[in-house]
Design an enzyme around this catalytic site. Structure first.
Site, PDB file in Angstrom:
ATOM      1  CB  SER A  21     -34.807 -39.087  50.091  1.00 44.95           C
ATOM      2  OG  SER A  21     -35.184 -39.538  51.368  1.00 44.95           O
ATOM      3  CG  ASN A  22     -33.973 -36.466  54.711  1.00 46.92           C
ATOM      4  OD1 ASN A  22     -33.752 -37.360  55.509  1.00 46.92           O
ATOM      5  ND2 ASN A  22     -35.198 -35.941  54.533  1.00 46.92           N
ATOM      6  NE  ARG A  23     -25.692 -37.894  55.742  1.00 47.76           N
ATOM      7  CZ  ARG A  23     -24.789 -37.261  56.456  1.00 47.76           C
ATOM      8  NH1 ARG A  23     -24.418 -36.047  56.127  1.00 47.76           N
ATOM      9  NH2 ARG A  23     -24.255 -37.833  57.519  1.00 47.76           N
TER      10      ARG A  23
END
Ligand code: CTP
Ligand code: CA
Length: 217
Positions: A21-23
């Site tokens: 995933s990402n931030r």
């Protein structure tokens, strides 16, 4: 007017307990959905997993993966016929090519993951989705902000790209403030002053509705 908005990250599963995933916090997309609903518009929000309260008066469709976001967007375009689409989600660009049924065990000293591309939702809006309304994308960049944003604007046939420098720590991902540059198809770039995501969202909704009337979308 009817708005379709995407927000938040996607999660791409690797095994039953892990994902890529990402931030992204989803704050910008949620602020835009809130501002649109407060201005009296009809809003559907397609959201990845976030820790944010549901905005009042907004219909939320929760998804996990880029593939699910792509399919939900396609269905809602057909069912809701939105006038304005704002794609603010930080969609994972790659997903694990193989999803393991069981938890991966640490048998080896190193592990190589094979990744494959996810579908590009913004890039599918005109074709194959046939969306003819006002199309707005975001561009999160760490370098060559305007050039990269203008390139995305053209490749994805958008009416506007909201470009965001995510190289620093105080604007962009998972922050409350944002500073953006609006990139238009005629090559014009307009910097909006740094402000809270809520003020920026209200500002954007006013501009987008005016733009939709002006170009008769
Ligand atoms: N986007 C999307 N679906 C994807 C990837 C991106 O809808 N699979 C949308 C984002 O929501 C955003 C815009 O495309 O509105 C640009 O996203 P960005 O990550 O900046 O661009 P990419 O096209 O993915 O290119 P890159 O990450 O290589 O810069
Ligand atoms: Ca990307």
């Amino acid at each position: 007017m009817r708005f379709l908005i995407t927000a938040g990250p996607t999660r791409e599963p690797l095994d039953p307990v892990r994902y890529l995933s990402n931030r992204s916090s989803g704050k910008m997309g949620y602020a835009i959905a809130t501002a649109a609903a407060e201005a009296g518009h009809q809003v559907v929000l397609i959201s990845g997993p976030v820790n944010l309260p549901a905005p009042a008066g907004v219909t939320i469709h929760s998804i996990q993966t880029a593939q699910q976001m792509w399919e939900t967007t396609r269905e809602l375009l057909r069912d809701e016929a939105p006038d304005i689409a704002i794609l603010a989600a930080a969609v994972a660009d790659y997903r694990p090519k193989f999803q393991h049924d069981q938890k991966i065990k640490k048998h080896q000293d190193s592990l190589t993951l094979e990744l494959e591309r996810t579908p590009d939702i913004l890039g599918s809006m005109r074709q194959p989705f046939n969306f003819s309304g006002l199309l707005v994308g975001f561009a999160a960049e760490t370098e060559n902000l305007i050039a990269n944003a203008m390139d995305k604007l053209q490749r994805k046939h958008c009416d506007l790209i909201i470009a965001n420098d995510v190289s620093g720590s105080d604007t962009g991902f998972d922050t409350d403030q944002n500073e953006v540059i609006l990139c238009f198809p005629d090559g014009r770039a307009e910097t909006l002053p740094r402000q809270s995501k809520h003020d920026l969202a209200r500002n954007l909704i006013q501009r987008l509705t005016a733009l939709a009337f002006a170009i008769d979308k």
